[in-house]
Design a protein around this motif. Structure first.
Motif, PDB file in Angstrom:
ATOM      1  N   UNK A 162       0.830  -1.123   0.006  1.00 18.51           N
ATOM      2  CA  UNK A 162       0.060  -0.065   0.028  1.00 18.51           C
ATOM      3  C   UNK A 162       0.987   1.362   0.019  1.00 18.51           C
ATOM      4  N   UNK A 163       2.102   1.175  -0.358  1.00 15.86           N
ATOM      5  CA  UNK A 163       3.024   2.466  -0.328  1.00 15.86           C
ATOM      6  C   UNK A 163       3.520   2.410  -1.847  1.00 15.86           C
ATOM      7  N   UNK A 164       3.781   3.709  -2.165  1.00 14.59           N
ATOM      8  CA  UNK A 164       4.167   3.811  -3.728  1.00 14.59           C
ATOM      9  C   UNK A 164       5.628   3.738  -3.823  1.00 14.59           C
ATOM     10  N   UNK A 165       6.239   3.079  -3.033  1.00 17.72           N
ATOM     11  CA  UNK A 165       7.939   2.848  -3.089  1.00 17.72           C
ATOM     12  C   UNK A 165       8.254   1.710  -2.390  1.00 17.72           C
ATOM     13  N   UNK A 166       9.452   1.255  -2.658  1.00 13.62           N
ATOM     14  CA  UNK A 166      10.155   0.051  -2.358  1.00 13.62           C
ATOM     15  C   UNK A 166      11.382   0.505  -1.183  1.00 13.62           C
ATOM     16  N   UNK A 167      11.694  -0.373  -0.083  1.00 11.20           N
ATOM     17  CA  UNK A 167      12.899  -0.137   0.506  1.00 11.20           C
ATOM     18  C   UNK A 167      14.041  -0.917   0.092  1.00 11.20           C
ATOM     19  N   UNK A 168      15.381  -0.710   0.132  1.00 10.53           N
ATOM     20  CA  UNK A 168      16.325  -1.577   0.015  1.00 10.53           C
ATOM     21  C   UNK A 168      17.517  -1.669   0.953  1.00 10.53           C
ATOM     22  N   UNK A 169      17.819  -2.791   1.376  1.00 11.73           N
ATOM     23  CA  UNK A 169      18.781  -3.021   2.329  1.00 11.73           C
ATOM     24  C   UNK A 169      20.152  -3.624   1.478  1.00 11.73           C
ATOM     25  N   UNK A 170      21.173  -2.846   1.219  1.00 11.77           N
ATOM     26  CA  UNK A 170      22.452  -3.214   0.613  1.00 11.77           C
ATOM     27  C   UNK A 170      23.446  -4.085   1.638  1.00 11.77           C
ATOM     28  N   UNK A 171      23.150  -4.245   2.885  1.00 17.53           N
ATOM     29  CA  UNK A 171      23.977  -5.170   3.361  1.00 17.53           C
ATOM     30  C   UNK A 171      24.418  -6.569   2.879  1.00 17.53           C
ATOM     31  N   UNK A 172      23.467  -7.037   2.048  1.00 22.33           N
ATOM     32  CA  UNK A 172      23.799  -8.334   1.368  1.00 22.33           C
ATOM     33  C   UNK A 172      24.662  -8.112   0.185  1.00 22.33           C
ATOM     34  N   UNK A 173      24.723  -6.983  -0.457  1.00 19.98           N
ATOM     35  CA  UNK A 173      25.592  -6.689  -1.631  1.00 19.98           C
ATOM     36  C   UNK A 173      27.036  -7.018  -1.474  1.00 19.98           C
ATOM     37  N   UNK A 174      27.736  -8.059  -2.161  1.00 23.56           N
ATOM     38  CA  UNK A 174      28.949  -8.319  -2.198  1.00 23.56           C
ATOM     39  C   UNK A 174      29.148  -9.269  -1.160  1.00 23.56           C
ATOM     40  N   UNK A 175      28.368 -10.030  -0.619  1.00 21.46           N
ATOM     41  CA  UNK A 175      28.417 -11.376   0.321  1.00 21.46           C
ATOM     42  C   UNK A 175      28.841 -12.261  -0.786  1.00 21.46           C
ATOM     43  N   UNK A 176      29.944 -12.977  -0.544  1.00 19.79           N
ATOM     44  CA  UNK A 176      30.086 -14.158  -1.493  1.00 19.79           C
ATOM     45  C   UNK A 176      29.101 -15.179  -1.606  1.00 19.79           C
ATOM     46  N   UNK A 177      29.074 -15.478  -2.850  1.00 19.93           N
ATOM     47  CA  UNK A 177      28.315 -16.612  -3.318  1.00 19.93           C
ATOM     48  C   UNK A 177      29.030 -17.759  -4.010  1.00 19.93           C
ATOM     49  N   UNK A 178      28.638 -19.037  -3.852  1.00 17.84           N
ATOM     50  CA  UNK A 178      28.743 -19.953  -4.988  1.00 17.84           C
ATOM     51  C   UNK A 178      27.414 -20.263  -5.607  1.00 17.84           C
ATOM     52  N   UNK A 179      27.425 -20.373  -7.050  1.00 17.98           N
ATOM     53  CA  UNK A 179      26.049 -20.797  -7.587  1.00 17.98           C
ATOM     54  C   UNK A 179      26.404 -22.183  -8.268  1.00 17.98           C
ATOM     55  N   UNK A 180      25.685 -23.105  -7.587  1.00 11.16           N
ATOM     56  CA  UNK A 180      25.797 -24.482  -8.421  1.00 11.16           C
ATOM     57  C   UNK A 180      24.478 -24.804  -9.227  1.00 11.16           C
ATOM     58  N   UNK A 181      24.900 -25.252 -10.357  1.00 11.50           N
ATOM     59  CA  UNK A 181      23.887 -25.472 -11.639  1.00 11.50           C
ATOM     60  C   UNK A 181      23.882 -27.019 -11.639  1.00 11.50           C
ATOM     61  N   UNK A 182      22.779 -27.453 -11.474  1.00  7.26           N
ATOM     62  CA  UNK A 182      22.761 -29.094 -12.099  1.00  7.26           C
ATOM     63  C   UNK A 182      22.186 -29.110 -13.409  1.00  7.26           C
ATOM     64  N   UNK A 183      22.592 -30.353 -13.627  1.00  7.77           N
ATOM     65  CA  UNK A 183      21.927 -30.750 -15.193  1.00  7.77           C
ATOM     66  C   UNK A 183      20.509 -31.289 -15.009  1.00  7.77           C
ATOM     67  N   UNK A 184      19.631 -31.280 -15.985  1.00 11.78           N
ATOM     68  CA  UNK A 184      18.051 -31.479 -15.720  1.00 11.78           C
ATOM     69  C   UNK A 184      17.920 -33.201 -15.548  1.00 11.78           C
ATOM     70  N   UNK A 185      18.627 -33.497 -14.519  1.00  7.62           N
ATOM     71  CA  UNK A 185      18.727 -35.091 -14.115  1.00  7.62           C
ATOM     72  C   UNK A 185      17.772 -35.577 -13.160  1.00  7.62           C
ATOM     73  N   UNK A 186      16.689 -34.541 -12.465  1.00 10.43           N
ATOM     74  CA  UNK A 186      15.723 -35.067 -11.699  1.00 10.43           C
ATOM     75  C   UNK A 186      14.361 -35.131 -12.468  1.00 10.43           C
TER      76      UNK A 186
END
Length: 480
Positions: free
Chosen positions: A135-159
């Motif tokens: 019900x508000x015309x805007x969004x809030x943003x938290x940049x704390x998570x920006x730059x937190x290190x990730x690994x992305x693990x991509x599976x093959x379509x085997x399931x």
């Protein structure tokens, strides 16, 4: 018509580092919004990223744990897109030279053990968190998570079913936890996944149009989302409307119990990848890979084998305990504190998991310290309190975090093992239940069970059950 479901997952796991991937800002979860930020992770002009060496170390560790080939020469790339969750308008990731490739995860299916292949693991930085205000015309943003290190693990379509996808994700989560790569707290967003699902006729080799479901962060919701999308696609094929299945990104609306269109997705996203000019190539020496192999801790498969040989538990009991590192560590700590292994297992898998499910909390949120749990189970073993009383104490411990001794004292739950006191209760029970006494004398030995129950009732669960039974049988035999 018979259909086959085809599923692949893309998993994002935040790495267990104290600082971010390209700066010294803390990765601690729960800080005030935008507190853990600096000019580097905010992408201000004139700043330069410096790669966190521990990120590379943990990525190599993940590749080793997941049976991958480690690529020794790597680079970082810029993935360009315009969205407010990354203030510099691009994400530093890896495109054509991922740090790991060609991995394997094993899952159990009704048809036996199967392999799920991993296409790649690459490292990248996380994005910020948008909070869309109702019900508000805007969004809030938290940049704390920006730059937190990730690994992305991509599976093959085997399931081939939503259940297989959940099993795969559970196994993967356990491996990452046991190896110390990620804390995998799904409720905090440190492990989340996107699911790709399509349907094809049984026996068909080529894949049909797939749909991506974004940002799922629980096993329960993953299964629900995949089951609903699977049903939706099958219905469209049944009605000959397969043309209505378009390659798109959908989200799971848990409230409505269905997947909802977010945006269409072309065959290739125009992210305009190019090598990041500010980060030099990453060279991984053989010595680094060998050091990682030497430091690998006990993984779920090895722990399963050890539990089966050391603790005389059933295969099902071991599977449940080992499925979560916190749970199996909790069990082993109880045994080390002197608790009988079977008793420790039974209490964890029945009473503890029952309350965890009722209160909808994660295992890591269990409020009972292992030392307090050990004290409670020792009180039962030493017959200081009955099992019935112990269950009441356990629930109180779970709700308040109080020590078992204090609860027993406060509620007067100490077990009665005094011969005189039990004799008095037994005599009263026998006088009040002549029919049960007659049944027992006539050979209906099960009647003594009812009488023991009456003794426990009158003693408010405090009487020593074995002493009560022995005293009952003795008194009945003495009756003329």
């Amino acid at each position: 018509m018979s259909y086959e479901t085809v599923i692949g997952l893309e998993i994002h796991a935040e790495l267990n580092t104290k600082t971010k991937i390209f700066c010294s800002c803390s990765t601690h979860f729960g800080a005030k919004p935008n507190e853990n930020t600096c000019p580097i992770c905010m992408g201000l002009p004139g700043t330069l990223p410096v790669l966190n060496e521990e990120v590379v170390h943990l990525a190599v560790k993940a590749g080793t744990a997941l049976n991958c080939k480690i690529n020794k020469l790597n680079k970082m790339d810029r993935k360009n897109y315009f969205y407010p969750d990354l203030p510099k308008a691009y994400q530093i990731s890896q495109f054509d030279t991922p740090i790991c490739g060609n991995g394997l995860v094993y899952i159990e299916t009704p048809d036996g053990q199967r392999e799920v292949r991993l296409n790649r693991i690459h490292i990248e930085e996380d994005a910020g968190k948008l909070v869309h205000m109702e019900y508000e015309p805007y969004s809030l943003i938290d940049y704390n998570r920006v730059g937190v290190p990730l690994i992305e693990i991509v599976s093959e379509p085997d399931m081939r079913s939503p259940k297989e996808a959940v099993t795969f994700l559970r196994n993967l989560k356990a491996i990452l936890e046991y190896s110390g790569i990620s804390d995998c707290r799904m409720e905090q967003g440190s492990l989340r996944c996107d699911a790709n699902i399509s349907i094809r006729k049984a026996g068909q080799e080529e894949y049909n149009t797939k749909v991506e479901i974004k940002n799922i962060n629980s096993f329960r919701e993953l299964q629900k989302a995949l089951e609903k999308e699977e049903k939706r696609q099958k219905q469209l094929y049944d009605y000959g409307e397969e043309f209505r299945i378009v390659q798109e990104t959908r989200r799971w609306d848990a409230g409505k119990g269905k997947t909802v269109t977010m945006r269409s997705k072309e065959d290739a996203n125009d992210y305009r990848y190019f090598p990041d000019p500010d980060i030099i190539p990453i060279v991984i020496k053989d010595s680094i890979i060998e050091d990682v192999k030497k430091e690998m801790p006990e993984l779920p498969k090895q722990r399963t084998e050890r539990f089966m040989s050391s603790y005389e538990l059933t295969e099902k009991e071991v599977d449940i305990l080992v499925s979560d590192k916190f749970l199996s560590d909790y069990f082993e700590d109880l045994v080390k504190l002197g608790v009988d292994k079977k008793s420790a297992c039974n209490w964890i898998l029945t009473d503890m998991l029952k309350l965890v499910k009722e209160k909808e909390i994660e295992y890591e949120e269990i409020p009972i310290k292992k030392e307090d749990m050990a004290s409670l189970l020792k009180m039962v073993a030493d017959k200081k309190i009955s099992v019935t009383a112990a269950k009441s104490v356990f629930e109180e411990m779970f709700n308040t975090g109080n020590h078992p001794e204090a609860i027993v004292k406060e509620k007067g739950l100490g077990q009665i093992s005094d011969t005189g006191a039990i004799d008095e209760i037994v005599v009263a029970v026998l006088q009040a239940n002549p029919q049960s006494v007659a049944d027992y004398k006539s050979g209906k030995t099960q009647a003594v069970g009812y009488l023991v129950g009456q003794v426990m009732k009158q003693s408010k669960g405090k009487a020593n059950p074995q002493m009560a039974r022995d005293t009952l049988e003795k008194k009945i035999k003495e009756m003329v």
